[in-house]
Design an enzyme around this catalytic site. Structure first.
Site, PDB file in Angstrom:
ATOM      1  N   LYS A 108       0.820  -1.220   0.000  1.00 42.26           N
ATOM      2  CA  LYS A 108       0.000   0.000   0.000  1.00 42.26           C
ATOM      3  C   LYS A 108       0.852   1.268   0.000  1.00 42.26           C
ATOM      4  O   LYS A 108       0.395   2.328  -0.408  1.00 42.26           O
ATOM      5  CB  LYS A 108      -0.969  -0.027   1.169  1.00 42.26           C
ATOM      6  CG  LYS A 108      -2.035  -1.107   0.989  1.00 42.26           C
ATOM      7  CD  LYS A 108      -3.085  -1.092   2.061  1.00 42.26           C
ATOM      8  CE  LYS A 108      -4.204  -2.070   1.741  1.00 42.26           C
ATOM      9  NZ  LYS A 108      -3.783  -3.495   1.891  1.00 42.26           N
TER      10      LYS A 108
HETATM   11  C1  LIG Z   1      -4.379  -4.565   1.229  1.00 44.95           C
HETATM   12  C2  LIG Z   1      -3.567  -5.795   1.084  1.00 44.95           C
HETATM   13  C3  LIG Z   1      -3.891  -6.809   0.162  1.00 44.95           C
HETATM   14  C4  LIG Z   1      -5.139  -6.747  -0.721  1.00 44.95           C
HETATM   15  O1  LIG Z   1      -5.065  -5.756  -1.695  1.00 44.95           O
HETATM   16  P1  LIG Z   1      -6.387  -5.248  -2.454  1.00 44.95           P
HETATM   17  O2  LIG Z   1      -5.979  -4.110  -3.277  1.00 44.95           O
HETATM   18  O3  LIG Z   1      -7.349  -4.875  -1.349  1.00 44.95           O
HETATM   19  O4  LIG Z   1      -6.901  -6.403  -3.239  1.00 44.95           O
HETATM   20  C5  LIG Z   1      -3.040  -7.899   0.046  1.00 44.95           C
HETATM   21  N1  LIG Z   1      -1.949  -8.010   0.822  1.00 44.95           N
HETATM   22  C6  LIG Z   1      -1.599  -7.075   1.733  1.00 44.95           C
HETATM   23  C7  LIG Z   1      -0.382  -7.278   2.550  1.00 44.95           C
HETATM   24  C8  LIG Z   1      -2.389  -5.928   1.892  1.00 44.95           C
HETATM   25  O5  LIG Z   1      -2.036  -5.002   2.799  1.00 44.95           O
END
Ligand SMILES: *Cc1c(COP(=O)(O)O)cnc(C)c1O
Length: 467
Positions: A108
């Protein structure tokens, strides 16, 4: 580039407005009115480094001058610990795209570091201020806080359920002491936090008066930043092999990350398959196998950032899947609202989509994949990444290499690593350092009114208190 709503009931808006708006006013999600075709640019883009490539991709979607975009990108990725930003390496039969070299060790950061600088730019140009209100069950809150800490014109208020998130996740948020960061532990559950947020955002007078905004994953700028690494990784793997087409496997919760891959493919990147991987919260993998999208109960798993049933970005895909027919999409969304289920017709060959395939990695598969990769290749996967790798390995092909997205560093989830390997081997200096850092956090009751009082007071100039 103009942005239109999936529900088709608002006028198109420009890039800056789309970023500031988040959700469209008619309740839909914003998408570019036409997806740019980059096929003719692929050869020119291929040798570029990550930052230069990011500028090229973004210039197709924004009206920000190239020189400014270069500066924003430069600042956004200066906080990454790896030169390449998102390096790729071969591990066994797959390639691993490491997206966890940012300040909070989760993918993120790639989008939220960019969004923080983009907000600062837009607010500066328009002489506006922004107060971000967010609710988090873990990764999003810390990445958002690190994305806007110290940014001019922005305050961020992040609610988490008191005592109900991991110690590492809590510390990653509460140890940020910048004066524009406000951590709030709500005496309640994550659902209480989300409920409070909804109530406050629905009070439009309050929202306008206090210039409230959000950073959640439906913001188009987050998807945009993520498109870049699909191109980057495909180019590196095509350089390293003789392949002219690749596949991606993506551990999925809110459908934000994999949507960026879908956009990259629509732009002309040669992608043979997008493998969607979920944990036991499998609404999306059921959809891509049956065409039925129906709500189930939320299960707590080893990959908590994917413990999601309603995937907020899925509407963008559906809109494309029904031929950008906003009226039809509105019908499907209201059907889902009423019956908790919607469906689409399979294609003539029985498949749901010509690009997506999907599967589930449950608890046992997650642990086995972590153990296997550690034993065979001395490579530690975090539990989210392990879900994607487990499903990705079922879709290997001879001529299309598989790129598995690694969405978090294993040190963020030491419990799962210990359970899988029997050892405490998931370490990272950023996590180790957290133990000794001072923290700041306010504990508030689970009521919208106490949150409103707190926000009003802090925005009026009250400062956050040290505890
Ligand atoms: C948020 C997250 C996901 C999922 O991503 P999306 O965009 O919601 O599909 C997968 N792995 C980690 C470590 C995350 O923080």
């Amino acid at each position: 580039m103009k942005y239109v709503s999936t529900r088709g009931q608002t006028d198109p808006v420009g890039f800056r407005e789309a970023v500031m708006m988040g959700l469209a006013r008619d309740g839909g999600l914003l998408l570019p009115e036409a997806i740019p075709d980059a096929s003719a640019a692929l050869e020119r883009w291929r040798p570029l480094d990550y930052r230069a490539l990011a500028c090229e991709v973004m210039s197709l979607y924004t009206d920000v001058p190239a020189e400014t975009t270069r500066r924003v990108i430069g600042k956004s990725y200066a906080t990454f610990a790896h030169d390449e930003v998102t390096p790729v390496s071969r591990v066994g039969e797959a390639f691993i795209l490491e997206l966890f070299h940012g300040p909070t060790l989760a993918f993120k950061d790639v989008a939220l570091q960019y969004l923080g600088h983009l907000f600062e730019l837009i607010l500066g140009e328009e002489n506006r201020r922004l107060n971000i209100l967010a609710a988090t069950s873990g990764d999003t809150g810390s990445a958002a806080i690190h994305g806007v800490r110290g940014r001019e014109g922005i305050r961020i208020f992040v609610m988490h359920p008191h005592g109900k998130i991991s110690v590492i996740q809590e510390k990653q948020m509460t140890s940020v002491l910048d004066s524009n960061v406000f951590n709030i532990a709500v005496d309640g559950t994550f659902d209480d936090c989300q409920g409070i947020m909804k109530t406050i955002f629905n009070d439009l007078a309050f929202k306008d008066r206090y210039e409230l905004g959000s950073v959640n994953s439906i913001n188009w700028a987050r998807v945009l930043a993520q498109i870049v690494y699909y191109f980057y990784a495909a180019f590196r793997v095509m350089d390293a092999t003789s392949a002219d087409r690749v596949r991606f496997s993506v551990p999925t919760g809110n459908f934000g990350d994999i949507l960026a891959g879908y956009m990259a493919a629509r732009m002309g990147l040669p992608v043979g398959a997008l493998v969607l991987a979920t944990n036991e919260n499998d609404i999306l993998s059921r959809f891509f196998n049956t065409g039925v999208y129906s709500l189930g109960a939320v299960h707590a798993t080893l990959s908590p950032s994917m413990d999601i049933q309603v995937a907020s970005n899925f509407e963008r895909y559906l809109y494309c899947r029904v031929g950008e027919d906003a009226a039809r999409l509105r019908g499907m969304m209201s059907e889902f609202h009423e019956t908790k289920s919607l469906s689409i017709e399979p294609r003539p060959d029985g498949s749901i989509d010509d690009l997506f395939v999907a599967g589930v990695g449950d608890r046992a598969a997650t642990l086995a994949t972590i153990e296997d990769f550690n034993d065979k290749y001395d490579y530690l996967l975090d539990p989210h990444t392990a879900v994607g790798v487990h499903v990705g390995l079922q879709y290997l092909s001879d001529d299309e290499p598989m790129i598995c997205l690694a969405t978090a560093h294993p040190a963020k989830f030491p419990g799962a690593i210990r359970e899988a390997t029997g050892k405490d081997i998931a370490k990272h200096p950023i996590v180790d350092a957290l133990a000794d850092l001072p923290t700041r956090c306010e504990v508030l009751p689970a009521s919208p009114d106490s949150l409103k009082d707190y926000l009003a007071n802090a925005i009026a100039g009250g400062t956050a208190r040290l505890t």
